[in-house]
Scaffold this active site. Sequence first.
Site, PDB file in Angstrom:
ATOM      1  N   CYS A 113       0.805  -1.222   0.000  1.00  0.00           N
ATOM      2  CA  CYS A 113       0.000   0.000   0.000  1.00  0.00           C
ATOM      3  C   CYS A 113       0.838   1.272   0.000  1.00  0.00           C
ATOM      4  O   CYS A 113       0.342   2.337  -0.367  1.00  0.00           O
ATOM      5  CB  CYS A 113      -0.939   0.006   1.208  1.00  0.00           C
ATOM      6  N   HIS A 238      -3.150   6.969   1.928  1.00  0.00           N
ATOM      7  CA  HIS A 238      -3.556   5.679   1.372  1.00  0.00           C
ATOM      8  C   HIS A 238      -5.037   5.468   1.660  1.00  0.00           C
ATOM      9  O   HIS A 238      -5.500   5.617   2.807  1.00  0.00           O
ATOM     10  CB  HIS A 238      -2.724   4.558   1.983  1.00  0.00           C
ATOM     11  N   ASN A 268     -10.171  -0.084  -1.440  1.00  0.00           N
ATOM     12  CA  ASN A 268      -8.730  -0.117  -1.206  1.00  0.00           C
ATOM     13  C   ASN A 268      -8.063  -0.734  -2.430  1.00  0.00           C
ATOM     14  O   ASN A 268      -8.168  -1.932  -2.666  1.00  0.00           O
ATOM     15  CB  ASN A 268      -8.429  -0.936   0.055  1.00  0.00           C
TER      16      ASN A 268
END
Length: 312
Positions: A113, A238, A268
Amino acid sequence: MNGSRIAAVGHYQPARVLTNEDLAGMVDTSDEWITSRVGIRTRHIAGPDEPVDELAAHAAAKALASAGLAPEDIDLVLVATSTAIDRSPNMAARVAARLGIPSPAAMDINVVCAGFTHALATADHAVRAGSSTRALVIGADKMSDVTDWTDRTTCVLVGDGAGAAVVEASAEPGIGPVLWGSVPEMGHAVRIEGQPARFAQEGQSVYRWATTRLPAIARAACERAGYAPQDLAGVVLHQANLRIIEPLAQKLGAVDAVVARDVTESGNTSAASIPLAFSKLVEQGRISSGNPVLLFGFGGNLSYAGQVVRCP
């Protein structure tokens, strides 16, 4: 040239949209359960004939077009991804081949990530050192390939997509010094492992780490670039979970900044999440050119990397 800058950005998402109502027909969940816990309402899912390098190439082509550049202007291609199925050729080489970029240095960077902000720092270093003239930096992940669609704790989170940036030399630094690091002993908290590879995480551990440890690190990244949080025009964290993004942004103290909340419509997307969300803010005109924006990645490996950049 004393620095580097982001000349342009671009993004791409697959056409298929998976809603919370769709997921409720697949696993024991509901729109209320998902939105109250993670804030996600929709996500884009790539088909079996849409590999990671195709997503990456679409985003990269848009960034090149926005910069007014041709493929031959690029001499470094960096792709941040953790969902590449094959080991070789790597995603960067495949993207270069798709776009017709002649003889670039081509490397993949797997920091999950936090991959894009690590790759952006690497490109900044390469350009400032003189080993690259213009770099194409891409975050691309196909999380649907590594998801157990019967596990409601993870399948509600993920989406697929890509974002890209063109980095070039600049007389004035447009990419601030990176602040990066990790917590290796807690790397097990976010995993993509096994055969077949599957995404898993310890949600509460990640939440506590992100909301308690990361605000000070994000502030330190601003300080390295010579900014106070209240000077920021934008904050792109993020896009993991709205319940992480909002308290982290609040504790950071960027009171006048536009805070990216693309997670609500994209889920995500791992390494794609920051460039994807940033490109959308730029496209929508929500941050003016030249204004300072904090990009801050965190998550897999319990790694983090952040820098303040000037909006292209």
